[in-house]
Design a protein around this motif. Structure first.
Motif, PDB file in Angstrom:
ATOM      1  N   TRP A 211       0.932  -1.161  -0.055  1.00 23.73           N
ATOM      2  CA  TRP A 211       0.097   0.076   0.183  1.00 23.73           C
ATOM      3  C   TRP A 211       0.941   1.194  -0.183  1.00 23.73           C
ATOM      4  O   TRP A 211       1.718   1.460   0.902  1.00 23.73           O
ATOM      5  CB  TRP A 211      -0.941  -0.162   1.284  1.00 23.73           C
ATOM      6  N   GLU A 212       0.764   2.206  -1.068  1.00 22.66           N
ATOM      7  CA  GLU A 212       1.458   3.274  -0.980  1.00 22.66           C
ATOM      8  C   GLU A 212       2.918   3.156  -0.935  1.00 22.66           C
ATOM      9  O   GLU A 212       3.753   3.768  -0.608  1.00 22.66           O
ATOM     10  CB  GLU A 212       1.173   4.512   0.022  1.00 22.66           C
ATOM     11  N   GLY A 213       3.580   2.024  -2.038  1.00 21.50           N
ATOM     12  CA  GLY A 213       4.782   1.487  -1.905  1.00 21.50           C
ATOM     13  C   GLY A 213       5.439   0.864  -0.927  1.00 21.50           C
ATOM     14  O   GLY A 213       6.695   0.593  -1.187  1.00 21.50           O
ATOM     15  N   ARG A 214       4.720   0.524   0.019  1.00 21.69           N
ATOM     16  CA  ARG A 214       5.039  -0.172   1.236  1.00 21.69           C
ATOM     17  C   ARG A 214       4.479  -1.476   1.438  1.00 21.69           C
ATOM     18  O   ARG A 214       3.380  -1.401   1.441  1.00 21.69           O
ATOM     19  CB  ARG A 214       5.418   0.742   2.511  1.00 21.69           C
ATOM     20  N   ILE A 215       5.476  -2.439   1.998  1.00 16.77           N
ATOM     21  CA  ILE A 215       4.997  -3.770   2.379  1.00 16.77           C
ATOM     22  C   ILE A 215       4.238  -3.387   3.694  1.00 16.77           C
ATOM     23  O   ILE A 215       4.869  -3.256   4.747  1.00 16.77           O
ATOM     24  CB  ILE A 215       5.896  -4.808   2.337  1.00 16.77           C
ATOM     25  N   GLN A 216       2.924  -4.131   3.823  1.00 16.91           N
ATOM     26  CA  GLN A 216       2.098  -3.650   5.046  1.00 16.91           C
ATOM     27  C   GLN A 216       1.825  -5.175   5.822  1.00 16.91           C
ATOM     28  O   GLN A 216       1.495  -6.152   4.903  1.00 16.91           O
ATOM     29  CB  GLN A 216       0.803  -2.949   4.692  1.00 16.91           C
ATOM     30  N   ARG A 217       1.907  -5.267   7.186  1.00 17.29           N
ATOM     31  CA  ARG A 217       1.408  -6.610   7.664  1.00 17.29           C
ATOM     32  C   ARG A 217       0.283  -5.888   8.674  1.00 17.29           C
ATOM     33  O   ARG A 217       0.660  -4.891   9.394  1.00 17.29           O
ATOM     34  CB  ARG A 217       2.337  -7.099   8.411  1.00 17.29           C
ATOM     35  N   ASP A 218      -0.942  -6.592   8.444  1.00 15.66           N
ATOM     36  CA  ASP A 218      -1.950  -6.249   9.452  1.00 15.66           C
ATOM     37  C   ASP A 218      -2.778  -7.452   9.904  1.00 15.66           C
ATOM     38  O   ASP A 218      -2.956  -8.233   9.163  1.00 15.66           O
ATOM     39  CB  ASP A 218      -2.792  -5.232   8.828  1.00 15.66           C
ATOM     40  N   THR A 219      -3.504  -7.015  11.215  1.00 20.00           N
ATOM     41  CA  THR A 219      -4.674  -7.880  11.560  1.00 20.00           C
ATOM     42  C   THR A 219      -5.858  -7.494  10.905  1.00 20.00           C
ATOM     43  O   THR A 219      -6.182  -6.350  11.101  1.00 20.00           O
ATOM     44  CB  THR A 219      -4.579  -8.386  13.047  1.00 20.00           C
ATOM     45  N   GLU A 220      -6.737  -8.086  10.318  1.00 24.29           N
ATOM     46  CA  GLU A 220      -7.964  -7.542   9.618  1.00 24.29           C
ATOM     47  C   GLU A 220      -9.019  -8.734  10.013  1.00 24.29           C
ATOM     48  O   GLU A 220      -8.915  -9.686  10.470  1.00 24.29           O
ATOM     49  CB  GLU A 220      -7.618  -7.249   8.341  1.00 24.29           C
ATOM     50  N   VAL A 221     -10.250  -8.642   9.322  1.00 22.30           N
ATOM     51  CA  VAL A 221     -11.221  -9.523   9.356  1.00 22.30           C
ATOM     52  C   VAL A 221     -11.901  -9.698   8.361  1.00 22.30           C
ATOM     53  O   VAL A 221     -12.212  -8.833   7.225  1.00 22.30           O
ATOM     54  CB  VAL A 221     -12.360  -8.947  10.367  1.00 22.30           C
ATOM     55  N   SER A 222     -11.970 -11.075   7.945  1.00 22.91           N
ATOM     56  CA  SER A 222     -12.516 -11.542   6.645  1.00 22.91           C
ATOM     57  C   SER A 222     -13.966 -12.040   6.637  1.00 22.91           C
ATOM     58  O   SER A 222     -14.285 -12.608   7.867  1.00 22.91           O
ATOM     59  CB  SER A 222     -11.684 -12.809   6.426  1.00 22.91           C
ATOM     60  N   MET A 223     -14.578 -11.441   5.841  1.00 23.11           N
ATOM     61  CA  MET A 223     -16.312 -11.700   6.038  1.00 23.11           C
ATOM     62  C   MET A 223     -16.632 -12.330   4.642  1.00 23.11           C
ATOM     63  O   MET A 223     -16.120 -12.190   3.393  1.00 23.11           O
ATOM     64  CB  MET A 223     -16.724 -10.190   5.929  1.00 23.11           C
ATOM     65  N   LEU A 224     -17.509 -13.455   4.897  1.00 29.22           N
ATOM     66  CA  LEU A 224     -18.174 -14.195   3.779  1.00 29.22           C
ATOM     67  C   LEU A 224     -19.528 -13.904   3.930  1.00 29.22           C
ATOM     68  O   LEU A 224     -20.064 -14.268   4.881  1.00 29.22           O
ATOM     69  CB  LEU A 224     -17.591 -15.882   3.998  1.00 29.22           C
ATOM     70  N   CYS A 225     -20.089 -13.378   2.870  1.00 31.11           N
ATOM     71  CA  CYS A 225     -21.533 -13.035   2.981  1.00 31.11           C
ATOM     72  C   CYS A 225     -22.114 -13.747   1.671  1.00 31.11           C
ATOM     73  O   CYS A 225     -21.844 -13.746   0.603  1.00 31.11           O
ATOM     74  CB  CYS A 225     -21.595 -11.544   2.523  1.00 31.11           C
ATOM     75  N   LYS A 226     -23.158 -14.612   2.491  1.00 29.92           N
ATOM     76  CA  LYS A 226     -23.957 -15.329   1.207  1.00 29.92           C
ATOM     77  C   LYS A 226     -25.246 -14.515   0.774  1.00 29.92           C
ATOM     78  O   LYS A 226     -26.050 -13.801   1.704  1.00 29.92           O
ATOM     79  CB  LYS A 226     -24.434 -16.652   1.925  1.00 29.92           C
ATOM     80  N   THR A 227     -25.469 -14.654  -0.537  1.00 30.03           N
ATOM     81  CA  THR A 227     -26.619 -13.859  -1.017  1.00 30.03           C
ATOM     82  C   THR A 227     -27.027 -14.110  -2.410  1.00 30.03           C
ATOM     83  O   THR A 227     -26.339 -15.277  -2.848  1.00 30.03           O
ATOM     84  CB  THR A 227     -26.271 -12.181  -1.159  1.00 30.03           C
TER      85      THR A 227
END
Length: 105
Positions: free
Chosen positions: A42-58
Motif C-alpha cells: 500500500w502506497e509503495g510499502r509492504i504492510q502487515r496487518d490483522t484484519e477481519v475476513s467476511m463471507l456474505c451469502k446472497t
C-alpha cells in the motif's frame, strides 16, 4: 443463482457493524467473519496487518447492491469487496438464502 461476497474489514467491530447492516437490509442472508493476517503493498510499502475476513451469502442479483452499500459504510479508502458465483450447494440452505434476500419482504 447464488454468490458469496468476500469483504475485508478493519476489525471485529467494523465487521459486526457491516454484517448487521447487510442482514437487516436483506442484502445478504448470512455473514461469517473472523480474524486473519494480511500482507499487502500500500502506497509503495509492504504492510502487515490483522484484519477481519467476511463471507456474505446472497443471491447473485443482490451482489451489486451489497457492493454499493459496503462502499457507503466501510472505513477503508479502497475496501476489498469481491464476489464469486456458487455453482452448487445444499438446496434447502440456498432456498433460505433466497427467501432472506428477497426485495420488499
Amino acid at each position: 443463482m447464488f454468490s458469496v461476497v468476500y469483504i475485508i474489514s478493519r476489525d471485529m467491530e467494523e465487521a459486526g457493524r457491516i454484517a448487521d447492516v447487510l442482514v437487516a437490509e436483506r442484502l445478504v442472508a448470512c455473514v461469517n467473519f473472523g480474524i486473519i493476517s494480511s500482507v499487502y503493498r500500500w502506497e509503495g510499502r509492504i504492510q502487515r496487518d490483522t484484519e477481519v475476513s467476511m463471507l456474505c451469502k446472497t443471491t447473485t442479483e443482490r451482489v451489486l447492491d451489497v457492493i454499493k452499500r459496503v462502499k457507503e459504510i466501510h472505513s477503508y479508502e479502497l475496501p476489498c469487496i469481491t464476489s464469486w458465483k456458487l455453482e452448487d450447494g445444499y438446496g434447502p440452505y440456498l432456498e433460505w438464502v433466497k427467501a432472506e434476500t428477497e426485495k420488499g419482504r
